[in-house]
Design a protein around this motif. Structure first.
Motif, PDB file in Angstrom:
ATOM      1  N   ASP A  57      28.922 -26.948  22.477  1.00 25.01           N
ATOM      2  CA  ASP A  57      30.352 -26.944  22.756  1.00 25.01           C
ATOM      3  C   ASP A  57      31.189 -27.046  21.496  1.00 25.01           C
ATOM      4  O   ASP A  57      32.369 -26.695  21.492  1.00 25.01           O
ATOM      5  CB  ASP A  57      30.707 -28.081  23.707  1.00 25.01           C
ATOM      6  CG  ASP A  57      30.180 -29.429  23.222  1.00 25.01           C
ATOM      7  OD1 ASP A  57      29.363 -29.434  22.268  1.00 25.01           O
ATOM      8  OD2 ASP A  57      30.576 -30.462  23.775  1.00 25.01           O
ATOM      9  N   THR A  58      30.576 -27.522  20.401  1.00 25.69           N
ATOM     10  CA  THR A  58      31.306 -27.637  19.138  1.00 25.69           C
ATOM     11  C   THR A  58      31.088 -26.447  18.229  1.00 25.69           C
ATOM     12  O   THR A  58      31.627 -26.423  17.107  1.00 25.69           O
ATOM     13  CB  THR A  58      30.879 -28.916  18.401  1.00 25.69           C
ATOM     14  OG1 THR A  58      29.489 -28.819  18.078  1.00 25.69           O
ATOM     15  CG2 THR A  58      31.134 -30.153  19.264  1.00 25.69           C
ATOM     16  N   LEU A  59      30.283 -25.491  18.656  1.00 31.51           N
ATOM     17  CA  LEU A  59      29.955 -24.328  17.840  1.00 31.51           C
ATOM     18  C   LEU A  59      30.599 -23.078  18.430  1.00 31.51           C
ATOM     19  O   LEU A  59      30.875 -23.023  19.644  1.00 31.51           O
ATOM     20  CB  LEU A  59      28.436 -24.122  17.771  1.00 31.51           C
ATOM     21  CG  LEU A  59      27.629 -25.255  17.132  1.00 31.51           C
ATOM     22  CD1 LEU A  59      26.146 -24.964  17.278  1.00 31.51           C
ATOM     23  CD2 LEU A  59      27.996 -25.416  15.653  1.00 31.51           C
ATOM     24  N   PRO A  60      30.828 -22.055  17.590  1.00 27.76           N
ATOM     25  CA  PRO A  60      31.334 -20.786  18.128  1.00 27.76           C
ATOM     26  C   PRO A  60      30.365 -20.206  19.141  1.00 27.76           C
ATOM     27  O   PRO A  60      29.142 -20.420  19.069  1.00 27.76           O
ATOM     28  CB  PRO A  60      31.462 -19.902  16.880  1.00 27.76           C
ATOM     29  CG  PRO A  60      31.558 -20.847  15.733  1.00 27.76           C
ATOM     30  CD  PRO A  60      30.749 -22.053  16.112  1.00 27.76           C
ATOM     31  N   ALA A  61      30.911 -19.475  20.075  1.00 29.63           N
ATOM     32  CA  ALA A  61      30.083 -18.921  21.156  1.00 29.63           C
ATOM     33  C   ALA A  61      28.972 -18.011  20.634  1.00 29.63           C
ATOM     34  O   ALA A  61      27.822 -18.113  21.088  1.00 29.63           O
ATOM     35  CB  ALA A  61      30.975 -18.177  22.159  1.00 29.63           C
ATOM     36  N   PRO A  62      29.216 -17.086  19.675  1.00 27.27           N
ATOM     37  CA  PRO A  62      28.105 -16.249  19.178  1.00 27.27           C
ATOM     38  C   PRO A  62      26.985 -17.064  18.527  1.00 27.27           C
ATOM     39  O   PRO A  62      25.811 -16.756  18.693  1.00 27.27           O
ATOM     40  CB  PRO A  62      28.785 -15.319  18.165  1.00 27.27           C
ATOM     41  CG  PRO A  62      30.215 -15.284  18.574  1.00 27.27           C
ATOM     42  CD  PRO A  62      30.512 -16.663  19.097  1.00 27.27           C
ATOM     43  N   VAL A  63      27.384 -18.121  17.784  1.00 24.18           N
ATOM     44  CA  VAL A  63      26.359 -18.961  17.144  1.00 24.18           C
ATOM     45  C   VAL A  63      25.535 -19.688  18.189  1.00 24.18           C
ATOM     46  O   VAL A  63      24.306 -19.801  18.088  1.00 24.18           O
ATOM     47  CB  VAL A  63      27.022 -19.943  16.168  1.00 24.18           C
ATOM     48  CG1 VAL A  63      25.986 -20.898  15.575  1.00 24.18           C
ATOM     49  CG2 VAL A  63      27.750 -19.203  15.059  1.00 24.18           C
ATOM     50  N   ALA A  64      26.203 -20.210  19.225  1.00 29.57           N
ATOM     51  CA  ALA A  64      25.475 -20.910  20.287  1.00 29.57           C
ATOM     52  C   ALA A  64      24.515 -19.971  21.004  1.00 29.57           C
ATOM     53  O   ALA A  64      23.372 -20.354  21.333  1.00 29.57           O
ATOM     54  CB  ALA A  64      26.470 -21.525  21.273  1.00 29.57           C
ATOM     55  N   ASP A  65      24.961 -18.729  21.243  1.00 36.06           N
ATOM     56  CA  ASP A  65      24.070 -17.770  21.892  1.00 36.06           C
ATOM     57  C   ASP A  65      22.859 -17.462  21.016  1.00 36.06           C
ATOM     58  O   ASP A  65      21.730 -17.348  21.517  1.00 36.06           O
ATOM     59  CB  ASP A  65      24.836 -16.477  22.197  1.00 36.06           C
ATOM     60  CG  ASP A  65      25.911 -16.703  23.248  1.00 36.06           C
ATOM     61  OD1 ASP A  65      25.809 -17.712  23.995  1.00 36.06           O
ATOM     62  OD2 ASP A  65      26.842 -15.883  23.312  1.00 36.06           O
ATOM     63  N   ARG A  66      23.090 -17.301  19.711  1.00 40.55           N
ATOM     64  CA  ARG A  66      21.981 -17.020  18.807  1.00 40.55           C
ATOM     65  C   ARG A  66      21.003 -18.184  18.753  1.00 40.55           C
ATOM     66  O   ARG A  66      19.779 -17.992  18.684  1.00 40.55           O
ATOM     67  CB  ARG A  66      22.509 -16.725  17.403  1.00 40.55           C
ATOM     68  CG  ARG A  66      23.389 -15.501  17.309  1.00 40.55           C
ATOM     69  CD  ARG A  66      22.632 -14.239  17.659  1.00 40.55           C
ATOM     70  NE  ARG A  66      23.499 -13.068  17.569  1.00 40.55           N
ATOM     71  CZ  ARG A  66      23.119 -11.841  17.869  1.00 40.55           C
ATOM     72  NH1 ARG A  66      21.907 -11.617  18.312  1.00 40.55           N
ATOM     73  NH2 ARG A  66      23.969 -10.832  17.769  1.00 40.55           N
ATOM     74  N   LEU A  67      21.530 -19.404  18.788  1.00 41.77           N
ATOM     75  CA  LEU A  67      20.640 -20.578  18.776  1.00 41.77           C
ATOM     76  C   LEU A  67      19.801 -20.637  20.039  1.00 41.77           C
ATOM     77  O   LEU A  67      18.604 -20.951  19.994  1.00 41.77           O
ATOM     78  CB  LEU A  67      21.474 -21.850  18.632  1.00 41.77           C
ATOM     79  CG  LEU A  67      22.066 -22.127  17.253  1.00 41.77           C
ATOM     80  CD1 LEU A  67      22.967 -23.353  17.290  1.00 41.77           C
ATOM     81  CD2 LEU A  67      20.949 -22.330  16.236  1.00 41.77           C
ATOM     82  N   THR A  68      20.415 -20.330  21.170  1.00 44.22           N
ATOM     83  CA  THR A  68      19.652 -20.317  22.423  1.00 44.22           C
ATOM     84  C   THR A  68      18.558 -19.250  22.387  1.00 44.22           C
ATOM     85  O   THR A  68      17.419 -19.483  22.814  1.00 44.22           O
ATOM     86  CB  THR A  68      20.598 -20.066  23.605  1.00 44.22           C
ATOM     87  OG1 THR A  68      21.624 -21.081  23.610  1.00 44.22           O
ATOM     88  CG2 THR A  68      19.838 -20.117  24.920  1.00 44.22           C
ATOM     89  N   LEU A  69      18.919 -18.070  21.869  1.00 46.74           N
ATOM     90  CA  LEU A  69      17.938 -16.988  21.769  1.00 46.74           C
ATOM     91  C   LEU A  69      16.800 -17.369  20.807  1.00 46.74           C
ATOM     92  O   LEU A  69      15.609 -17.106  21.090  1.00 46.74           O
ATOM     93  CB  LEU A  69      18.621 -15.712  21.281  1.00 46.74           C
ATOM     94  CG  LEU A  69      17.720 -14.484  21.067  1.00 46.74           C
ATOM     95  CD1 LEU A  69      17.062 -14.074  22.378  1.00 46.74           C
ATOM     96  CD2 LEU A  69      18.531 -13.339  20.475  1.00 46.74           C
TER      97      LEU A  69
END
Length: 385
Positions: free
Chosen positions: A200-212
């Motif tokens: 929630d504290t990270l940009p959405a693209p970065v969060a998606d990349r981390l999940t991937l």
């Protein structure tokens, strides 16, 4: 079963033809120079029976025995060759029987055909020598054949043992790399998992990349365990398997050797982190094998170790001066075969053998893999190199 030597077969054919021609000539002498006589027919039949291998084996002995008993000493050489063949093929009883029959017939035969004249015991001595010579030759052939078979079995056994050693080393490499890569992939999955809790504290693209990235690392870890884990011993579970020397410090191995009484001098250049994990595993195995061989074959001799982590290559050199073999040494295995397989799999070269005046040397050079270090740029479609 080994095939018959063609030169031996040609030599025997030549001998049969020579003896047949001699018998024909002797018969012609007795017949006042006439060749078209029963002597000639009997000699040709006996020679043909000895040359032709088809049919029953008893044909040639019967023909030679009857012909020699009837016509006497002109056909004796062909009979001797027949008795020799019988004895060489473990038919000594038949050979003795044929010789006894010829001597018995010769005792009542006319003087011109009798084997007892002019030398009373000459023919019996020749017959005995033919049987004894055949027995000796047959036993020698069987002994040579048995030795050849044994050598072939030993060669095949050694090839199988070497192949087994290579397979065991490949399995050991897979198991060790499984442990190393599983540890690093687990760290990646762990850290990405921690970061995703703060998505929630990270940009959405970065969060998606981390999940991937976390999903991919978890799947890669599972695939690695499925593929490389199956190469472990089929009857040993992961919990029961002995711990592999995964990235263990080689200094610990040197200290153990010194504690055991070995004189070890070590020169290290570079840092272990400069070499890939597979190289460090290979270094440990190379030093372990070199120290073990020095203890077995040159007990008490000083050992010198030179280690260079590179780049551009990882270098290992273990040398020891001459010494006496250790008492009650276990038979040599195939450790060097496995090491050669390991070093070759990494694209390196292993050299083992004498070096200088009695010094034994184990040296390996493993080149570092070529890395393409390019900066990573990102755009709206994701990262690219």
């Amino acid at each position: 079963m080994s095939q018959r030597n063609p030169w031996t077969a040609y030599g025997r054919c030549g001998l049969v033809l020579l003896l047949t021609a001699g018998a024909v000539q002797n018969g012609a002498v007795l017949a006042d120079g006439r060749y078209l006589t029963p002597y000639t027919a009997a000699a040709v039949l006996c020679g043909a029976a000895l040359l032709v291998r088809r049919g029953h084996w008893l044909i040639a002995p019967l023909l030679a025995t009857v012909a020699t008993g009837v016509w006497g000493w002109p056909l004796l050489p062909l009979l001797l060759l027949t008795l020799f063949d019988l004895a060489a093929h473990r038919r000594a009883a038949v050979a003795v029987g044929c010789g006894a029959a010829v001597l018995a017939v010769g005792a009542v035969a006319p003087a011109a055909a009798s084997l007892w004249r002019p030398q009373q015991y000459g023919a019996s001595l020749f017959l005995l020598l033919a049987v004894v010579g055949g027995l000796w030759m047959g036993n020698r052939r069987r002994l040579v054949g048995a030795l050849n078979t044994q050598v072939e079995h030993l060669r095949i056994e050694r090839e199988l043992r070497e192949e087994s050693a290579r397979a065991a080393e490949r399995s050991r490499i897979a198991a060790e790399m499984h442990d190393v890569l599983a540890h690093r992939l687990s760290l990646i999955a762990l850290h990405t998992g921690v970061l995703t809790t703060k998505a929630d504290t990270l940009p959405a693209p970065v969060a998606d990349r981390l999940t991937l990235l976390r999903t991919a690392s978890t799947q890669a870890l599972a695939d690695l365990r499925d593929v490389l884990g199956t190469l472990r011993h089929p009857h040993t579970t992961a919990a029961d398997a002995p711990p592999a020397p995964v990235l263990r410090d080689v200094h610990e191995l040197i200290e153990q050797a010194r504690t055991a009484g070995q004189q070890v001098d070590m020169d290290v250049q570079g840092r272990p982190e400069q070499a890939p994990a597979a190289h460090r595993l290979a270094v440990y195995r190379l030093l372990q094998e070199g120290l073990t061989n020095a203890r077995k074959h040159a007990a008490g001799a000083p050992v010198s170790i030179r280690l260079d982590y590179g780049p551009p290559a990882t270098l290992v050199e273990v040398t020891n001066s001459p010494g006496t073999p250790a008492p009650h040494t276990a038979p040599s295995g195939f450790g060097l075969v496995g090491l050669r397989e390991r070093v070759s799999a990494l694209g390196g070269h292993l050299d083992v053998g004498p070096h200088g005046s009695g010094t034994w040397r184990l040296a390996a050079r493993i080149p570092h893999p070529v890395r393409l270090d390019h900066p990573i740029r990102t755009d709206q479609n994701g990262p690219r190199t």
